[in-house]
Design an enzyme around this catalytic site. Structure first.
Site, PDB file in Angstrom:
ATOM      1  N   ARG A 174       0.802  -1.222   0.000  1.00 34.76           N
ATOM      2  CA  ARG A 174       0.000   0.000   0.000  1.00 34.76           C
ATOM      3  C   ARG A 174       0.842   1.283   0.000  1.00 34.76           C
ATOM      4  NH1 ARG A 174      -5.612  -0.637   0.521  1.00 34.76           N
ATOM      5  NH2 ARG A 174      -5.501   1.394  -0.452  1.00 34.76           N
TER       6      ARG A 174
HETATM    7  C1  LIG Z   1     -15.492  -0.516  -2.836  1.00 36.97           C
HETATM    8  C2  LIG Z   1     -13.998  -0.301  -2.728  1.00 36.97           C
HETATM    9  C3  LIG Z   1     -13.131  -1.383  -2.918  1.00 36.97           C
HETATM   10  C4  LIG Z   1     -11.748  -1.212  -2.821  1.00 36.97           C
HETATM   11  N1  LIG Z   1     -10.916  -2.291  -2.999  1.00 36.97           N
HETATM   12  C5  LIG Z   1      -9.567  -2.127  -2.942  1.00 36.97           C
HETATM   13  C6  LIG Z   1      -8.669  -3.233  -3.126  1.00 36.97           C
HETATM   14  O1  LIG Z   1      -9.092  -4.372  -3.339  1.00 36.97           O
HETATM   15  N2  LIG Z   1      -7.343  -3.012  -3.076  1.00 36.97           N
HETATM   16  C7  LIG Z   1      -6.832  -1.756  -2.867  1.00 36.97           C
HETATM   17  O2  LIG Z   1      -5.601  -1.608  -2.856  1.00 36.97           O
HETATM   18  N3  LIG Z   1      -7.646  -0.693  -2.665  1.00 36.97           N
HETATM   19  C8  LIG Z   1      -8.987  -0.841  -2.691  1.00 36.97           C
HETATM   20  N4  LIG Z   1      -9.812   0.242  -2.492  1.00 36.97           N
HETATM   21  C9  LIG Z   1      -9.245   1.565  -2.220  1.00 36.97           C
HETATM   22  C10 LIG Z   1      -9.155   2.477  -3.467  1.00 36.97           C
HETATM   23  O3  LIG Z   1      -9.980   2.022  -4.496  1.00 36.97           O
HETATM   24  C11 LIG Z   1      -7.741   2.564  -3.990  1.00 36.97           C
HETATM   25  O4  LIG Z   1      -6.910   3.123  -3.002  1.00 36.97           O
HETATM   26  C12 LIG Z   1      -7.639   3.422  -5.295  1.00 36.97           C
HETATM   27  O5  LIG Z   1      -6.424   3.115  -5.910  1.00 36.97           O
HETATM   28  C13 LIG Z   1      -7.733   4.920  -5.073  1.00 36.97           C
HETATM   29  O6  LIG Z   1      -7.705   5.559  -6.349  1.00 36.97           O
HETATM   30  P1  LIG Z   1      -8.489   6.923  -6.633  1.00 36.97           P
HETATM   31  O7  LIG Z   1      -8.207   7.329  -8.024  1.00 36.97           O
HETATM   32  O8  LIG Z   1      -9.924   6.780  -6.260  1.00 36.97           O
HETATM   33  O9  LIG Z   1      -7.735   7.897  -5.645  1.00 36.97           O
HETATM   34  P2  LIG Z   1      -8.355   9.092  -4.759  1.00 36.97           P
HETATM   35  O10 LIG Z   1      -9.203   8.505  -3.678  1.00 36.97           O
HETATM   36  O11 LIG Z   1      -8.977  10.126  -5.620  1.00 36.97           O
HETATM   37  O12 LIG Z   1      -7.009   9.682  -4.122  1.00 36.97           O
HETATM   38  C14 LIG Z   1      -6.211   8.894  -3.257  1.00 36.97           C
HETATM   39  C15 LIG Z   1      -4.802   9.465  -3.250  1.00 36.97           C
HETATM   40  O13 LIG Z   1      -4.214   9.320  -4.538  1.00 36.97           O
HETATM   41  C16 LIG Z   1      -3.792  10.594  -5.024  1.00 36.97           C
HETATM   42  N5  LIG Z   1      -3.991  10.628  -6.472  1.00 36.97           N
HETATM   43  C17 LIG Z   1      -5.071  10.253  -7.188  1.00 36.97           C
HETATM   44  N6  LIG Z   1      -4.839  10.431  -8.500  1.00 36.97           N
HETATM   45  C18 LIG Z   1      -3.585  10.936  -8.620  1.00 36.97           C
HETATM   46  C19 LIG Z   1      -2.764  11.333  -9.711  1.00 36.97           C
HETATM   47  N7  LIG Z   1      -3.147  11.250 -11.005  1.00 36.97           N
HETATM   48  N8  LIG Z   1      -1.526  11.811  -9.439  1.00 36.97           N
HETATM   49  C20 LIG Z   1      -1.072  11.892  -8.173  1.00 36.97           C
HETATM   50  N9  LIG Z   1      -1.807  11.543  -7.098  1.00 36.97           N
HETATM   51  C21 LIG Z   1      -3.043  11.068  -7.325  1.00 36.97           C
HETATM   52  C22 LIG Z   1      -4.670  11.613  -4.309  1.00 36.97           C
HETATM   53  O14 LIG Z   1      -4.056  12.881  -4.285  1.00 36.97           O
HETATM   54  C23 LIG Z   1      -4.761  10.976  -2.943  1.00 36.97           C
HETATM   55  O15 LIG Z   1      -3.580  11.250  -2.246  1.00 36.97           O
HETATM   56  C24 LIG Z   1     -11.216   0.075  -2.540  1.00 36.97           C
HETATM   57  C25 LIG Z   1     -12.097   1.156  -2.335  1.00 36.97           C
HETATM   58  C26 LIG Z   1     -13.480   0.970  -2.414  1.00 36.97           C
HETATM   59  C27 LIG Z   1     -14.382   2.158  -2.194  1.00 36.97           C
END
Ligand SMILES: Cc1cc2nc3c(=O)[nH]c(=O)nc-3n(C[C@H](O)[C@H](O)[C@H](O)COP(=O)(O)OP(=O)(O)OC[C@H]3O[C@@H](n4cnc5c(N)ncnc54)[C@H](O)[C@@H]3O)c2cc1C
Length: 296
Positions: A174
């Site tokens: 992570r």
């Molecule tokens: C239903 C559900 C299931 C999930 N299952 C998993 C799983 O199985 N495994 C897992 O690891 N995680 C899981 N997650 C957590 C989540 O989906 C991940 O952490 C995902 O990768 C977050 O991506 P995001 O684009 O939504 O980031 P955001 O929530 O928008 O942002 C998270 C962080 O990433 C940064 N960020 C986003 N985009 C960029 C970019 N282009 N450049 C620089 N920084 C950026 C943001 O600034 C912030 O610091 C789950 C979440 C949910 C709600």
């Protein structure tokens, strides 16, 4: 135009003030961003970063909002969403998939599978973007996205471009060393596979995930990292915390490592609930859970 908005003169078509962030996150909670921008080109994005750097305006990048809890008071910063087509392109060349930082992880997974490329299908059903996935090294089914990542291009807070080759990238559970402000695009080198078999595997994993996760209609977020020897969900359950509720925020009964924000919940309900879970697991089991959910 207020004084601060003058910083963005000439960029008014992509910047607005006082944007509610709740609709941009999976929990659908929290207050507004003082400024919110949706640049349409990399040049516009660089220009925004330069202006903010020169004027001391803090900047945050929003991906799919699936790992974010925005506090009720909101954030006094510029929040930049990189979801315009310029940041979401996906191309395939032989075994290499190149994807923009704003591309949906799900789109990248299905493109790879369609092209008969194996590796990313384990991430089917995980919400969010490539940028968010690389930042926190998304993992599932014993693999993580870092394992497949061959190169990344980023932008620093000053708008400078940086390129990381495989040997400059570090990924752990992570976490990654991708600390620059924006992940602009990434390259994944995948294995060859049979599209029909990959599709079948992807569908099976999707069904398993949908059965175990909160319902798609629920506003939910995953909260804690799994310690190496147990799942956070099993520890929360052992501590007797399944179904615990603060206000309108509740521990999911499908997977206790997810919190559900029912209608009327506030970000502070969720924060209190996270605190109760962490303290009670420590008191009852002597284990300190670490949060993966990011609080803004
Ligand atoms: C239903 C559900 C299931 C999930 N299952 C998993 C799983 O199985 N495994 C897992 O690891 N995680 C899981 N997650 C957590 C989540 O989906 C991940 O952490 C995902 O990768 C977050 O991506 P995001 O684009 O939504 O980031 P955001 O929530 O928008 O942002 C998270 C962080 O990433 C940064 N960020 C986003 N985009 C960029 C970019 N282009 N450049 C620089 N920084 C950026 C943001 O600034 C912030 O610091 C789950 C979440 C949910 C709600």
């Amino acid at each position: 135009m207020d004084d601060a908005m003058r910083i963005f003169q000439g960029l008014e078509h992509v910047v607005r003030a006082n944007e509610p962030l709740a609709p941009h996150t999976w929990l659908r909670l929290g207050g507004p961003a003082e400024y919110f921008a949706e640049p349409t080109t990399a040049d516009e994005l660089r220009e925004l970063l330069r202006r903010c750097d020169a004027n001391g305006v803090p900047v945050r990048i929003l991906g799919g909002g699936s790992n974010l809890l925005v506090r009720d008071e909101g954030v006094p910063d510029l929040v930049i969403s990189v979801t315009a087509p310029a940041f979401t392109e996906i191309t395939v060349n032989d075994r290499t998939v190149t994807a923009g930082g704003g591309a949906r992880l799900g789109h990248v997974v299905s493109t790879a599978v369609r092209e008969g490329l194996a590796g990313l299908e384990s991430f089917v059903g995980i919400p969010g973007t490539i940028g968010g996935a690389l930042k926190s090294n998304t993992n599932a089914q014993g693999t993580d996205i870092g394992q497949w990542t061959a190169g990344v291009v980023t932008l620093t807070r000053r708008g400078e471009t940086k390129t990381y080759a495989r040997d400059g990238l570090q990924f752990s559970y992570r976490a990654s060393n991708l600390d620059d402000l924006v992940i602009l695009r990434a390259e994944f080198i995948l294995d060859r596979g049979e599209p029909a078999l990959l599709t079948q595997r992807m569908q099976q994993l999707w069904i398993m995930r949908k059965a175990a996760q909160p319902l798609a209609s629920q506003c939910a977020a995953a909260v804690f990292a799994n310690p190496s020897w147990a799942s956070a969900a099993s520890l929360i359950e052992q501590a007797g915390l399944k179904g615990t509720r603060v206000g309108n925020a509740e521990v999911s009964d499908r997977d206790p490592n997810f919190l559900i924000a029912h209608p009327g919940a506030s970000a502070s309900d969720v924060l209190k609930l996270v605190d109760i879970l962490r303290k009670t697991v420590f008191d009852r089991l002597g284990i300190e859970l670490e949060t993966t959910l990011e609080v803004w």
